[in-house]
Design an enzyme around this catalytic site. Sequence first.
Site, PDB file in Angstrom:
ATOM      1  N   THR A  51       1.285  -2.598  -3.768  1.00 33.31           N
ATOM      2  CA  THR A  51       1.268  -1.337  -3.039  1.00 33.31           C
ATOM      3  C   THR A  51       0.965  -0.138  -3.939  1.00 33.31           C
ATOM      4  O   THR A  51       1.341  -0.139  -5.127  1.00 33.31           O
ATOM      5  CB  THR A  51       2.641  -1.110  -2.379  1.00 33.31           C
ATOM      6  OG1 THR A  51       2.770   0.266  -2.007  1.00 33.31           O
ATOM      7  CG2 THR A  51       3.798  -1.434  -3.306  1.00 33.31           C
ATOM      8  N   GLU A  74       2.501   2.450  -3.844  1.00 40.93           N
ATOM      9  CA  GLU A  74       3.792   3.045  -4.215  1.00 40.93           C
ATOM     10  C   GLU A  74       4.123   2.759  -5.686  1.00 40.93           C
ATOM     11  O   GLU A  74       4.957   3.433  -6.273  1.00 40.93           O
ATOM     12  CB  GLU A  74       4.910   2.513  -3.318  1.00 40.93           C
ATOM     13  CG  GLU A  74       4.881   3.064  -1.907  1.00 40.93           C
ATOM     14  CD  GLU A  74       5.236   4.550  -1.840  1.00 40.93           C
ATOM     15  OE1 GLU A  74       6.365   4.898  -2.145  1.00 40.93           O
ATOM     16  OE2 GLU A  74       4.352   5.354  -1.488  1.00 40.93           O
ATOM     17  N   TYR A  92      12.257   0.420  -3.427  1.00 38.37           N
ATOM     18  CA  TYR A  92      11.180  -0.384  -2.836  1.00 38.37           C
ATOM     19  C   TYR A  92      10.097  -0.667  -3.882  1.00 38.37           C
ATOM     20  O   TYR A  92       9.702  -1.813  -4.106  1.00 38.37           O
ATOM     21  CB  TYR A  92      10.575   0.367  -1.628  1.00 38.37           C
ATOM     22  CG  TYR A  92       9.264  -0.198  -1.149  1.00 38.37           C
ATOM     23  CD1 TYR A  92       9.225  -1.264  -0.250  1.00 38.37           C
ATOM     24  CD2 TYR A  92       8.044   0.331  -1.597  1.00 38.37           C
ATOM     25  CE1 TYR A  92       8.024  -1.795   0.188  1.00 38.37           C
ATOM     26  CE2 TYR A  92       6.837  -0.195  -1.163  1.00 38.37           C
ATOM     27  CZ  TYR A  92       6.823  -1.253  -0.271  1.00 38.37           C
ATOM     28  OH  TYR A  92       5.625  -1.772   0.144  1.00 38.37           O
ATOM     29  N   LYS A 129       8.738  -3.963  -5.951  1.00 33.29           N
ATOM     30  CA  LYS A 129       7.328  -4.381  -5.832  1.00 33.29           C
ATOM     31  C   LYS A 129       6.664  -4.489  -7.216  1.00 33.29           C
ATOM     32  O   LYS A 129       5.730  -5.258  -7.399  1.00 33.29           O
ATOM     33  CB  LYS A 129       6.561  -3.378  -4.951  1.00 33.29           C
ATOM     34  CG  LYS A 129       6.821  -3.562  -3.453  1.00 33.29           C
ATOM     35  CD  LYS A 129       6.019  -4.743  -2.894  1.00 33.29           C
ATOM     36  CE  LYS A 129       6.144  -4.866  -1.398  1.00 33.29           C
ATOM     37  NZ  LYS A 129       5.312  -5.926  -0.815  1.00 33.29           N
TER      38      LYS A 129
END
Length: 344
Positions: free
Chosen positions: A126, A128, A150, A154
């Site tokens: 991601t 992110e 999160y 990841k």
Amino acid sequence: MTKRALITGITGQDGAFLSKLLLEKGYEVYGTCRPNSSPINWRLKELGVFEQVHMVPLELFEYSNIIKTVDTVRPDEIYNLGAQSFVSSSFDQPIYTSEVNAIGVLRLLEVIRNVNSDIKFYQASTSELYGKAQESPQTENTRFYPRSPYSVAKQFAHSITINYREAYNLHASAGILFNHESELRGTEFVTRKITSSLAMIWHNKLDVLELGNINIERDWGYAKDYVCAMWKMLQQKVPGEFVIATGKSHTLREFISIAADTIGFKLEWSGEGTDEFAIEKSTGKKIIKINEKYFRLTDVDRIVGDPKNANEVLKWKPTVTFEELVHIMAKTDYDRVKNDKLLI
Ligand code: F7E
């Protein structure tokens, strides 16, 4: 021979679009759902593929359960889209998020290594990961600076995917997907929260839309385009990491403005910071306001991806522009609310 794909997270937006794509390509598609939970099937039904996918129980917390599922399905390709994917919730559930988004991936890789190391693996990485972006635009080589539990989880998943590829010679790839949205997005995510809420306000089913920081910038693309990139990654001779993005970023303010226009609102903004609000010009009614509860402890202010590598190696390009994306979402939600069929 017919290829078999196993998709974790099949009931989500990407899982549904990917199922459709793989079925069109002649795959047998298996999707996982947690044992003893009722799966949310509306997206698969909306795309008309629910009857064609095989649902199999899988608990990412249980190693032996993953072995059993992989043994039964005997997939050629595994797409790991299953995750606790709402960044905001990861601040309230950091341990659960890490269990699923980090260790869950490791369990899958361990099963592949032990059961059949020929299985090709796709990991949903991601944008992110870039968080507090260290350079712009972001490429596969940009340093990560995650800004939430999160994205920290990841980052582990991304790194362990690369490590298992190098250590055990697995065909394991990671797609660093920037925000990708659609009419199948969940309403907890900001884009669909905006289109569904504005449609409800227009049809007098909601009074006001409350949002957090609307000055953030994201590189938003159409999810249906992005799942093609996932498939292309697993068809390469050489696995790798690929940034999947449009190369253009927009503020949330721009998203709101196009969505409001599409639905028919004329907005006028006043105030500043958390006191900012928008009224509908013709009625003078306040329809959008800022609520601090939607601000994150640490957020991603501005990210934009460089999809050059995916363009060159995968021959992948987005086909839907930002404006088209907002139109599709706003128009679909307008019609859904009008026909009393809002899907969430
Ligand atoms: O937030 C701001 C919020 O929740 C976008 C996931 O698919 O994409 C998604 O993560 C931005 C944030 O998506 C509200 O603060 C303002 O800066 O739609 P979102 P996300 O966090 O970018 C990435 C690529 C993933 O990997 C994730 O799994 O919008 N924002 N006001 C708001 N966000 C929400 N949800 N709600 C608001 O009211």
